[in-house]
Structure formats: structure tokens, C-alpha cells
Write an enzyme that holds these catalytic residues in place. Structure first.
Site, PDB file in Angstrom:
ATOM      1  CG  HIS A 222      82.238 -13.444   4.622  1.00  0.00           C
ATOM      2  ND1 HIS A 222      82.372 -14.434   3.685  1.00  0.00           N
ATOM      3  CD2 HIS A 222      83.127 -13.757   5.614  1.00  0.00           C
ATOM      4  CE1 HIS A 222      83.277 -15.302   4.077  1.00  0.00           C
ATOM      5  NE2 HIS A 222      83.762 -14.920   5.240  1.00  0.00           N
ATOM      6  CG  HIS A 261      83.131 -14.703  -5.189  1.00  0.00           C
ATOM      7  ND1 HIS A 261      84.498 -14.687  -5.076  1.00  0.00           N
ATOM      8  CD2 HIS A 261      82.658 -15.416  -4.145  1.00  0.00           C
ATOM      9  CE1 HIS A 261      84.839 -15.398  -4.014  1.00  0.00           C
ATOM     10  NE2 HIS A 261      83.746 -15.849  -3.417  1.00  0.00           N
ATOM     11  CG  ASP A 312      76.267 -16.985   0.661  1.00  0.00           C
ATOM     12  OD1 ASP A 312      77.292 -16.300   0.540  1.00  0.00           O
ATOM     13  OD2 ASP A 312      76.107 -17.827   1.565  1.00  0.00           O
TER      14      ASP A 312
HETATM   15  C1  SDX Z   1      80.810 -15.238   0.269  1.00  0.00           C
HETATM   16  O1  SDX Z   1      85.570 -14.237  -0.410  1.00  0.00           O
HETATM   17  C2  SDX Z   1      84.996 -15.379  -0.381  1.00  0.00           C
HETATM   18  O2  SDX Z   1      85.542 -16.379  -0.802  1.00  0.00           O
HETATM   19  C3  SDX Z   1      83.621 -15.401   0.239  1.00  0.00           C
HETATM   20  C4  SDX Z   1      82.846 -16.695   0.097  1.00  0.00           C
HETATM   21  C5  SDX Z   1      83.448 -17.800   0.915  1.00  0.00           C
HETATM   22  O3  SDX Z   1      83.234 -18.987   0.579  1.00  0.00           O
HETATM   23  O4  SDX Z   1      84.072 -17.496   1.955  1.00  0.00           O
HETATM   24  O5  SDX Z   1      82.792 -17.075  -1.251  1.00  0.00           O
HETATM   25  C6  SDX Z   1      81.415 -16.546   0.623  1.00  0.00           C
HETATM   26  O6  SDX Z   1      80.983 -14.304   0.994  1.00  0.00           O
HETATM   27  C7  SDX Z   1      80.065 -15.109  -1.016  1.00  0.00           C
HETATM   28  C8  SDX Z   1      79.548 -13.658  -1.254  1.00  0.00           C
HETATM   29  C9  SDX Z   1      78.252 -13.493  -0.460  1.00  0.00           C
HETATM   30  N1  SDX Z   1      77.856 -12.051  -0.514  1.00  0.00           N
HETATM   31  C10 SDX Z   1      76.858 -11.662  -1.314  1.00  0.00           C
HETATM   32  O7  SDX Z   1      76.220 -12.377  -2.062  1.00  0.00           O
HETATM   33  C11 SDX Z   1      76.551 -10.182  -1.183  1.00  0.00           C
HETATM   34  C12 SDX Z   1      76.335  -9.579  -2.558  1.00  0.00           C
HETATM   35  N2  SDX Z   1      77.602  -9.545  -3.271  1.00  0.00           N
HETATM   36  C13 SDX Z   1      78.323  -8.304  -3.312  1.00  0.00           C
HETATM   37  O8  SDX Z   1      78.244  -7.552  -2.132  1.00  0.00           O
HETATM   38  C14 SDX Z   1      79.709  -8.434  -3.920  1.00  0.00           C
HETATM   39  O9  SDX Z   1      79.588  -9.156  -5.062  1.00  0.00           O
HETATM   40  C15 SDX Z   1      80.843  -9.010  -3.083  1.00  0.00           C
HETATM   41  C16 SDX Z   1      80.980  -8.326  -1.767  1.00  0.00           C
HETATM   42  C17 SDX Z   1      80.624 -10.462  -2.873  1.00  0.00           C
HETATM   43  C18 SDX Z   1      82.129  -8.808  -3.876  1.00  0.00           C
HETATM   44  O10 SDX Z   1      82.209  -7.476  -4.091  1.00  0.00           O
HETATM   45  P1  SDX Z   1      83.537  -6.739  -4.639  1.00  0.00           P
HETATM   46  O11 SDX Z   1      84.504  -7.696  -5.212  1.00  0.00           O
HETATM   47  O12 SDX Z   1      84.027  -5.833  -3.566  1.00  0.00           O
HETATM   48  O13 SDX Z   1      82.942  -5.965  -5.872  1.00  0.00           O
HETATM   49  P2  SDX Z   1      82.339  -4.501  -5.764  1.00  0.00           P
HETATM   50  O14 SDX Z   1      81.432  -4.407  -4.565  1.00  0.00           O
HETATM   51  O15 SDX Z   1      83.471  -3.557  -5.904  1.00  0.00           O
HETATM   52  O16 SDX Z   1      81.399  -4.455  -7.044  1.00  0.00           O
HETATM   53  C19 SDX Z   1      81.973  -4.316  -8.339  1.00  0.00           C
HETATM   54  C20 SDX Z   1      80.823  -3.911  -9.243  1.00  0.00           C
HETATM   55  C21 SDX Z   1      80.069  -2.703  -8.676  1.00  0.00           C
HETATM   56  O17 SDX Z   1      79.496  -2.035  -9.794  1.00  0.00           O
HETATM   57  P3  SDX Z   1      79.745  -0.446  -9.951  1.00  0.00           P
HETATM   58  O18 SDX Z   1      79.140   0.170  -8.685  1.00  0.00           O
HETATM   59  O19 SDX Z   1      81.271  -0.274 -10.013  1.00  0.00           O
HETATM   60  O20 SDX Z   1      79.017  -0.103 -11.197  1.00  0.00           O
HETATM   61  O21 SDX Z   1      79.854  -4.955  -9.315  1.00  0.00           O
HETATM   62  C22 SDX Z   1      78.631  -4.518  -8.717  1.00  0.00           C
HETATM   63  C23 SDX Z   1      78.946  -3.293  -7.885  1.00  0.00           C
HETATM   64  O22 SDX Z   1      77.801  -2.434  -7.829  1.00  0.00           O
HETATM   65  N3  SDX Z   1      78.166  -5.614  -7.856  1.00  0.00           N
HETATM   66  C24 SDX Z   1      76.893  -5.815  -7.570  1.00  0.00           C
HETATM   67  C25 SDX Z   1      76.890  -6.971  -6.793  1.00  0.00           C
HETATM   68  N4  SDX Z   1      78.145  -7.420  -6.621  1.00  0.00           N
HETATM   69  C26 SDX Z   1      78.937  -6.555  -7.284  1.00  0.00           C
HETATM   70  N5  SDX Z   1      75.767  -5.135  -7.883  1.00  0.00           N
HETATM   71  C27 SDX Z   1      74.601  -5.637  -7.413  1.00  0.00           C
HETATM   72  N6  SDX Z   1      74.518  -6.765  -6.652  1.00  0.00           N
HETATM   73  C28 SDX Z   1      75.635  -7.445  -6.333  1.00  0.00           C
HETATM   74  N7  SDX Z   1      75.525  -8.553  -5.595  1.00  0.00           N
END
Ligand code: SDX
Length: 376
Positions: A222, A261, A312
């Protein structure tokens, strides 16, 4: 009992409540605060105006903005006992833990603001005004910088930079931070805001709700991502190494921080704006190193995984150009998001409903009770 079809892990796509505060169009990549597009607000507003918008539901008139600005300036001074408490925290403490403890303690000195209801707005102003002071008090002490002065003359963005770096920022630096704070102010039911609303929905107080939110924001999935983006850039070092480093992380199923996201399925509009500020500030300071690495990282991650940048990805490069240490990146996110958190708490108080989802029980049932002497 809930059926397995009912389980939405992570509450994904679950609409939990109605709100007037923030609208995210994940398909078109649009973000709206109380009816105003974030691009207009980032281009033409200030953080103080946006805070007023979130709390009061309209953009302020000139006199309303002056009143808010002077009230925030007057609230920056910490209670002396709280300043002393912060001075006794371990110098190597995580600043998000410092923020969590100090926010919680601040409520002890303002009992009138801990009563749920519309007058909690005064607590919202106090928390917003004091967060830069809390961070400044801790960071100055651990760096041996001179004590913080209230500086009611500075805007919120300028005061934040002054509190952390003991210098009054330049015009472009102040505007870059102002835009960054606008972009981070609210984002519908993100995890930390939801934590605040769950707490408020029990009729708990504003300070408890914001303490819950700070704890949630700390997590790297997050608010903690911006810090780890810069750590990744320090591993990549040069644009030609980006593909190799990204590949090595993806094969280990590691997340690339700053990408992806839960709601946006296209580029996060905040990333679009911050990318431009990272370039603009980098050019002004003659240091485009992080900006160029990030552009390459974007190209590789989109090619390899089809992911877009989120808020981010570029925010850390802006803070790093100010000379702000990485462990203060997430606390800066909180300095802005406290306006959204408190706006959501006030909205919850207006139309309160205890937030209590269900779990699908997958354990066993009807086990015979065995006295302790017969257990193996
Ligand atoms: C913020 O919610 C909000 O509004 C948050 C925010 C706010 O203003 O409050 O916008 C701020 O938190 C932004 C996000 C910051 N976090 C990161 O940058 C961390 C990296 N991102 C990921 O952890 C992920 O994208 C999330 C947690 C942000 C969202 O994840 P989801 O919706 O739970 O998606 P998921 O983890 O189920 O992934 C779906 C697929 C997967 O592939 P498969 O394993 O099914 O093949 O997408 C891939 C994931 O592996 N994936 C990523 C990835 N994000 C998703 N793979 C590599 N790197 C990533 N960053």
C-alpha cells in the site's frame, strides 16, 4: 453459512458503501474528488484548497481559504509533553511507527476532539497541521538538526519541507510538493481509508481511526511502495540493467513496486502527473538519473507483464530530488492522506453503519470435547 461462491478475497470489487468524496474510474484512469477532476486540481489548486474541498464538500472562497490556512498554521505546535515523548523514541525507529504512536498520543491531549460527530473536524485540522511537526520533531532530533520553529507563514507544502530539511524550499520545490500532496489526499476505499472507516463505524474516535489508518498505510503493498521503488532503482543503477533485474524478480514471483493497482486497469492518472514533475524537477536540479531509470523500468515492466505505473512509482524520485531520506516517503504519503482519512471518518459519522463483513467458515464442526488428561 456463506457459500464459496460468495467469497471475494481482499474484498475485490465489493461495493461496501456510498460516498460523495472520491470517484475512481479504473477503466478510463480518472480520479475525482467531490466532483473535481484530479488533473484540474493538480494544475490549478493548492493542497489547502483540496483539504477544504474534502472536508466541506466545496472549494473554498478566498476568505474561507485564508481562515483555514491560518488555523492550520496556528495548530502546528505540538503539546510540549508530546514533543518530549517523541524525543525519547529510539533514534532508529521506523518513522511510520513514530507517526502511529504520536497520532495516538495526540488524542490524549485533545479529549474534546475524540468525541464522534461533526465537531471532530477540529481534530481533522489538528492532525493535518501537526503531522509535519511530528515528523520534523523526530527527524531533526535523529539528525542533530536545530529544533523546529512553528513557521505559520509557510504553506503546508513548504512547511513540510522546512520541517524535514531545515530549509525553506524554492518555488518549484514547493509547487512540486503541493501537487504531490494534492495527488495523495484521497483515493476512495483504499486499505488505510477502509481501516479508518471500519474503526469509525464502531463509533470509536477520530484519533483511533487515524491510528488504524497509519498502521495500514505502512505496508509495502500500500503506502510503503515508494520507498522500495527507490531501493529498486539503486539495484538497477543503469537503464541497460533494468530488463535483467526485472526478469530476476518476476521469475521469483516478486512484485515490482510502483506498478499495478487493484482498481486502475490503465495508467494511474496520478503517475502521469508525477512523471512530469519528476522530469521538471530533475531538469531544474540537473539530475535526471532516477527519471531516466524509471522511464526504462516502465518500458520493461509493461513489455514483460503488461502493468502500468501507480502513484508510488514517481513520488519517491521527487522526494529524493529534495534530499528527503527514503524512510520518510511513506510518512509524507500520510501527511497528505490524513485529509482523506478524516473526511471519510466524518462521512461515516454522518451516516453510520457498523462495518462487519462475514467469513466463509472452512474449519471442522461438532468435534467431541476431550478432557485435558485424555488428550495426546
Ligand atoms: C497504493 O488501493 C489504493 O487505492 C491504493 C493507493 C492509494 O492511493 O491509496 O492507490 C496507493 O497502494 C498503490 C499501490 C502501491 N503498491 C505497489 O506498488 C506494490 C506493487 N503492486 C502490487 O503488489 C499489486 O499491484 C497491488 C497490491 C497494488 C494490487 O494487487 P492486486 O489487485 O491484489 O492484484 P494481484 O496481486 O492479485 O495481481 C494480479 C496479477 C498477478 O499475476 P499472476 O500471479 O496471477 O500471474 O498481476 C500480477 C500478479 O503477479 N501483479 C504484479 C504486480 N502487481 C500485480 N506482478 C509483478 N509486480 C507487480 N507490481
Amino acid at each position: 453459512m456463506a457459500s464459496s461462491a460468495d467469497v471475494q478475497r481482499g474484498l475485490q470489487d465489493v461495493v461496501a458503501l456510498e460516498s460523495r468524496l472520491c470517484f475512481i474510474d479504473g477503466k478510463l484512469g480518472r480520479l475525482i474528488y467531490q466532483g473535481y477532476d484530479i488533473r484540474d486540481l493538480a494544475e490549478r489548486s493548492t493542497f489547502e484548497e483540496v483539504a477544504y474541498l474534502l472536508w466541506y464538500g466545496k472549494l473554498p472562497t478566498g476568505p474561507e481559504l485564508s481562515d483555514l490556512t491560518s488555523r492550520l498554521g496556528a495548530l502546528r505546535t505540538l503539546p510540549p509533553a508530546l514533543a518530549e515523548m517523541i524525543d525519547r523514541f529510539p533514534a532508529d525507529a521506523n518513522p511510520m511507527d513514530v507517526l502511529r504512536c504520536a497520532v495516538s498520543a495526540l488524542g490524549l491531549y485533545e479529549p474534546a476532539e475524540t468525541q464522534p460527530g461533526p465537531h471532530a473536524i477540529s481534530g481533522a485540522l489538528r492532525l493535518t497541521a501537526t503531522m509535519p511537526s511530528i515528523l520534523g520533531q523526530f527527524h531533526r532530533r535523529r539528525k542533530g538538526l536545530p529544533p523546529l520553529k512553528p513557521r505559520p507563514d509557510l504553506s503546508h507544502a513548504a512547511y513540510l519541507i522546512y520541517a524535514l530539511l531545515d530549509r525553506v524550499p524554492t518555488g518549484p520545490e514547493t509547487r512540486a510538493m503541493d501537487v504531490d500532496l494534492i495527488l495523495h489526499a484521497d483515493h476512495e476505499l483504499n486499505a488505510s481509508t477502509f481501516a479508518a472507516r471500519v474503526t469509525a463505524s464502531t463509533l470509536s474516535d477520530l484519533y483511533s481511526a487515524v491510528t488504524s489508518a497509519v498502521g495500514a498505510l505502512k505496508g509495502p503493498l500500500h503506502g510503503g511502495a515508494a520507498e522500495r521503488v527507490v531501493d529498486l532503482l539503486q539495484v538497477i543503477r543503469t537503464p541497460d540493467r533494468a530488463a535483467e533485474v526485472v526478469h530476476s524478480k518476476l521469475v521469483r514471483h516478486e512484485r515490482i513496486m510502483g506498478f499495478g493497482h487493484r482498481v486502475y486497469k490503465v495508467e494511474d492518472p496520478r503517475a502521469t502527473i508525477l512523471r512530469e514533475w519528476s522530469r521538471r524537477l530533475g531538469e531544474a536540479k540537473g539530475d535526471l538519473h532516477y527519471y531516466e531509470l524509471l522511464r526504462k523500468l516502465e518500458e520493461v515492466v509493461h513489455r514483460e507483464k503488461g502493468l502500468y505505473p501507480n502513484v508510488d512509482l514517481y513520488s519517491g524520485s521527487v522526494y529524493a530530488l529534495f534530499g528527503i531520506p527514503t524512510d520518510l516517503f511513506t510518512p509524507i504519503f500520510a501527511v497528505s492522506r490524513v485529509t482523506g482519512w478524516t473526511a471519510h471518518v466524518l462521512e461515516e459519522y454522518e451516516d453510520l453503519r457498523l462495518i462487519r463483513p462475514m467469513a466463509k467458515y472452512v474449519g471442522t464442526v461438532d468435534l467431541p470435547y476431550v478432557p485435558i488428561g485424555q488428550r495426546t
